[in-house]
Scaffold this motif. Structure first.
Motif, PDB file in Angstrom:
ATOM      1  N   SER A  38       1.005  -1.050  -0.138  1.00 27.68           N
ATOM      2  CA  SER A  38       0.110   0.074   0.107  1.00 27.68           C
ATOM      3  C   SER A  38       0.765   1.309  -0.137  1.00 27.68           C
ATOM      4  O   SER A  38       1.560   1.450   1.188  1.00 27.68           O
ATOM      5  CB  SER A  38      -0.944  -0.040   1.248  1.00 27.68           C
ATOM      6  N   CYS A  43       0.902   0.181   6.009  1.00 25.24           N
ATOM      7  CA  CYS A  43       0.609  -1.064   6.817  1.00 25.24           C
ATOM      8  C   CYS A  43       1.298  -2.076   5.889  1.00 25.24           C
ATOM      9  O   CYS A  43       2.049  -1.719   4.758  1.00 25.24           O
ATOM     10  CB  CYS A  43      -1.035  -1.229   6.469  1.00 25.24           C
ATOM     11  N   SER A  44       1.179  -3.150   6.061  1.00 24.48           N
ATOM     12  CA  SER A  44       1.512  -4.496   5.351  1.00 24.48           C
ATOM     13  C   SER A  44       3.089  -4.322   4.873  1.00 24.48           C
ATOM     14  O   SER A  44       3.771  -4.079   5.827  1.00 24.48           O
ATOM     15  CB  SER A  44       0.786  -4.546   3.945  1.00 24.48           C
ATOM     16  N   HIS A  70      -4.446   2.094   1.844  1.00 23.97           N
ATOM     17  CA  HIS A  70      -5.076   0.923   2.292  1.00 23.97           C
ATOM     18  C   HIS A  70      -6.839   1.330   1.984  1.00 23.97           C
ATOM     19  O   HIS A  70      -7.158   2.292   1.834  1.00 23.97           O
ATOM     20  CB  HIS A  70      -4.841   0.662   3.657  1.00 23.97           C
ATOM     21  N   THR A  71      -7.474   0.077   2.626  1.00 26.35           N
ATOM     22  CA  THR A  71      -8.739   0.107   2.248  1.00 26.35           C
ATOM     23  C   THR A  71      -9.638   0.919   3.165  1.00 26.35           C
ATOM     24  O   THR A  71     -10.915   1.169   3.106  1.00 26.35           O
ATOM     25  CB  THR A  71      -9.370  -1.160   2.063  1.00 26.35           C
ATOM     26  N   GLY A  72      -9.083   1.575   4.247  1.00 27.12           N
ATOM     27  CA  GLY A  72      -9.735   2.376   5.278  1.00 27.12           C
ATOM     28  C   GLY A  72      -9.937   3.597   4.710  1.00 27.12           C
ATOM     29  O   GLY A  72     -10.700   4.580   5.381  1.00 27.12           O
ATOM     30  N   PHE A 106      -2.274  -9.544   3.859  1.00 24.21           N
ATOM     31  CA  PHE A 106      -3.495  -9.197   3.025  1.00 24.21           C
ATOM     32  C   PHE A 106      -3.493 -10.096   1.538  1.00 24.21           C
ATOM     33  O   PHE A 106      -2.612  -9.991   0.960  1.00 24.21           O
ATOM     34  CB  PHE A 106      -3.631  -7.626   2.906  1.00 24.21           C
ATOM     35  N   VAL A 135      -5.666 -11.404   7.510  1.00 23.28           N
ATOM     36  CA  VAL A 135      -6.023 -10.132   7.585  1.00 23.28           C
ATOM     37  C   VAL A 135      -7.401  -9.975   6.834  1.00 23.28           C
ATOM     38  O   VAL A 135      -7.605 -10.291   5.439  1.00 23.28           O
ATOM     39  CB  VAL A 135      -5.046  -9.308   6.776  1.00 23.28           C
ATOM     40  N   TYR A 143     -13.099  -6.019   6.180  1.00 20.82           N
ATOM     41  CA  TYR A 143     -12.694  -5.105   5.188  1.00 20.82           C
ATOM     42  C   TYR A 143     -13.489  -5.147   3.682  1.00 20.82           C
ATOM     43  O   TYR A 143     -14.146  -6.205   3.587  1.00 20.82           O
ATOM     44  CB  TYR A 143     -11.226  -5.189   4.645  1.00 20.82           C
ATOM     45  N   GLY A 239      -2.517  -0.886  10.214  1.00 21.17           N
ATOM     46  CA  GLY A 239      -1.394  -1.383  10.400  1.00 21.17           C
ATOM     47  C   GLY A 239      -0.514  -1.857  11.698  1.00 21.17           C
ATOM     48  O   GLY A 239       0.519  -2.150  11.879  1.00 21.17           O
ATOM     49  N   ASP A 242      -0.143  -5.561  11.257  1.00 15.59           N
ATOM     50  CA  ASP A 242       1.196  -5.880  10.468  1.00 15.59           C
ATOM     51  C   ASP A 242       2.308  -5.722  11.357  1.00 15.59           C
ATOM     52  O   ASP A 242       3.030  -6.460  11.302  1.00 15.59           O
ATOM     53  CB  ASP A 242       1.051  -4.971   9.195  1.00 15.59           C
TER      54      ASP A 242
HETATM   55  O1  PXL Z   1      -3.546  -3.471   8.109  1.00 15.16           O
HETATM   56  C1  PXL Z   1      -4.275  -4.300   7.453  1.00 15.16           C
HETATM   57  C2  PXL Z   1      -4.435  -3.821   6.109  1.00 15.16           C
HETATM   58  C3  PXL Z   1      -3.544  -4.590   5.174  1.00 15.16           C
HETATM   59  N1  PXL Z   1      -3.917  -4.332   3.993  1.00 15.16           N
HETATM   60  C4  PXL Z   1      -4.783  -3.381   3.459  1.00 15.16           C
HETATM   61  C5  PXL Z   1      -5.571  -2.917   4.303  1.00 15.16           C
HETATM   62  C6  PXL Z   1      -5.573  -3.144   5.540  1.00 15.16           C
HETATM   63  C7  PXL Z   1      -6.461  -2.579   6.470  1.00 15.16           C
HETATM   64  O2  PXL Z   1      -7.338  -1.659   6.313  1.00 15.16           O
HETATM   65  O3  PXL Z   1      -6.620  -2.378   3.851  1.00 15.16           O
HETATM   66  C8  PXL Z   1      -4.878  -3.198   1.863  1.00 15.16           C
END
Ligand code: PXL
Length: 310
Positions: A38, A43-44, A70-72, A106, A135, A143, A239, A242
């Motif tokens: 991402s 994260c990740s 990220h997807t948040g 993920f 995840v 998610y 994150g 992770d």
């Molecule tokens: O941290 C977890 C995570 C990992 N990867 C992606 C995410 C998220 C949490 O939202 O969107 C792409």
């Protein structure tokens, strides 16, 4: 300027020599990280690589997909890499890569689970540590990329895990337990036991909020459940799982026990969250772990001096 650079280079080279001399026969371990990349939001892979690197683990990266963020965030762009996974791993196989730990994170679709299983078939040896972070969600919500098929397929990975690292939401999704705001410890322990019955050798359910405390529940198959408690420093955010997974993997690769590794991971995340709060980092931007990364370095160096290795 030139003189300074030469001096710095000489010092770095002396340090590397000393470090190698202090660790006769030390084998630098390799961890394969199967996770997304991402670009924004910490994260990740973008947090696991620096953490494991300062813990002196060499990381091999297998990105499952590339995201703008990220997807948040309210929106995101995702480039899926499912079709590239086999091509990448076949090349690694040609290079005769030997891997000490395989860490999964993920996954963008159910299909990717089959590629991860193929990866395990290619690279898992009897002493390879397999860490599965399933995840799938947080705070009781999956998610947006998690389909029922992916949720179901994730259970097949549980069976291959030496260490399974769900948060409470993910433990519920894996065990088909209805989410609620407050769980009793006995209910959480029952989920951990169920996860070992589904095949995981060790389970850590992390980031459980209990009033002013944050707890982790650890269980080794056939043994007793342990609870690790610490004062909550700040709200969990993207994150943190992770980061927890990376520190715990690094610590296990350095022969720590499950409980020691979980404690070290929890302490690191807590310190990172404290700094993040002080810096008023917006939620979406994740955890300012960079500000405490040195702590892990120092722990490695202290251990290195004591025992000729971390
Ligand atoms: O941290 C977890 C995570 C990992 N990867 C992606 C995410 C998220 C949490 O939202 O969107 C792409």
């Amino acid at each position: 300027m030139e003189e300074n650079r030469n001096r710095n280079e000489k010092q770095a080279s002396q340090k590397a020599d000393q470090s190698a001399e202090n660790r006769p026969g030390m084998h630098q371990k390799k961890a394969a990280l199967i996770n997304d990349l991402s670009g924004l939001g910490r994260c990740s892979l973008s947090v696991q690589l620096p953490v494991l690197s300062v813990m002196q683990i060499e990381c091999l990266l297998l990105p499952t997909c590339v995201l703008s963020n990220h997807t948040g965030y309210p929106s995101f762009y995702l480039r899926d890499l499912t079709e590239d996974l086999d091509l990448m791993m076949e090349e690694w196989k040609k290079q005769k890569v030997e891997i000490d730990a395989i860490v999964t994170g993920f996954l963008s679709s159910e299909k990717q689970i089959h590629h991860v299983l193929h990866f395990l078939d290619l690279f898992q040896k009897p002493d390879t540590l397999v860490v599965v972070d399933p995840v799938m969600g947080d705070h009781g919500k999956a998610y947006p990329t998690i389909t029922p098929a992916l949720q179901k397929a994730m259970r097949t990975l549980t069976d291959r895990a030496d260490v399974l690292l769900p948060n409470l939401t993910e433990a519920c999704l894996l065990t088909d337990t209805e989410w609620k705001e407050h769980f009793l410890r006995t209910e959480i322990e029952a989920m951990a036991i169920q996860l070992t019955e589904m095949g995981a050798r060790k389970v850590v359910i992390s980031g459980i909020e209990e009033g002013q405390n944050i707890c982790d529940c650890t269980l080794e198959k056939g043994s007793q459940v342990h609870w690790i408690e610490s004062k909550k420093s700040a709200q969990m955010r993207s994150g943190t799982g992770d980061l927890f997974c990376a520190v715990l993997t690094g610590a296990l690769l350095h022969e720590k026990s499950l409980e020691q590794a979980a404690r070290m991971a929890g302490d690191f995340v807590r310190k990172a969250l404290e700094v993040t709060k002080k810096l008023h980092v917006p939620d979406e931007e994740g955890t300012a772990f960079e500000m405490v990364l040195c702590d892990l370095c120092w722990q490695c160096e202290a251990k290195g001096q004591e025992e000729g290795g971390f």
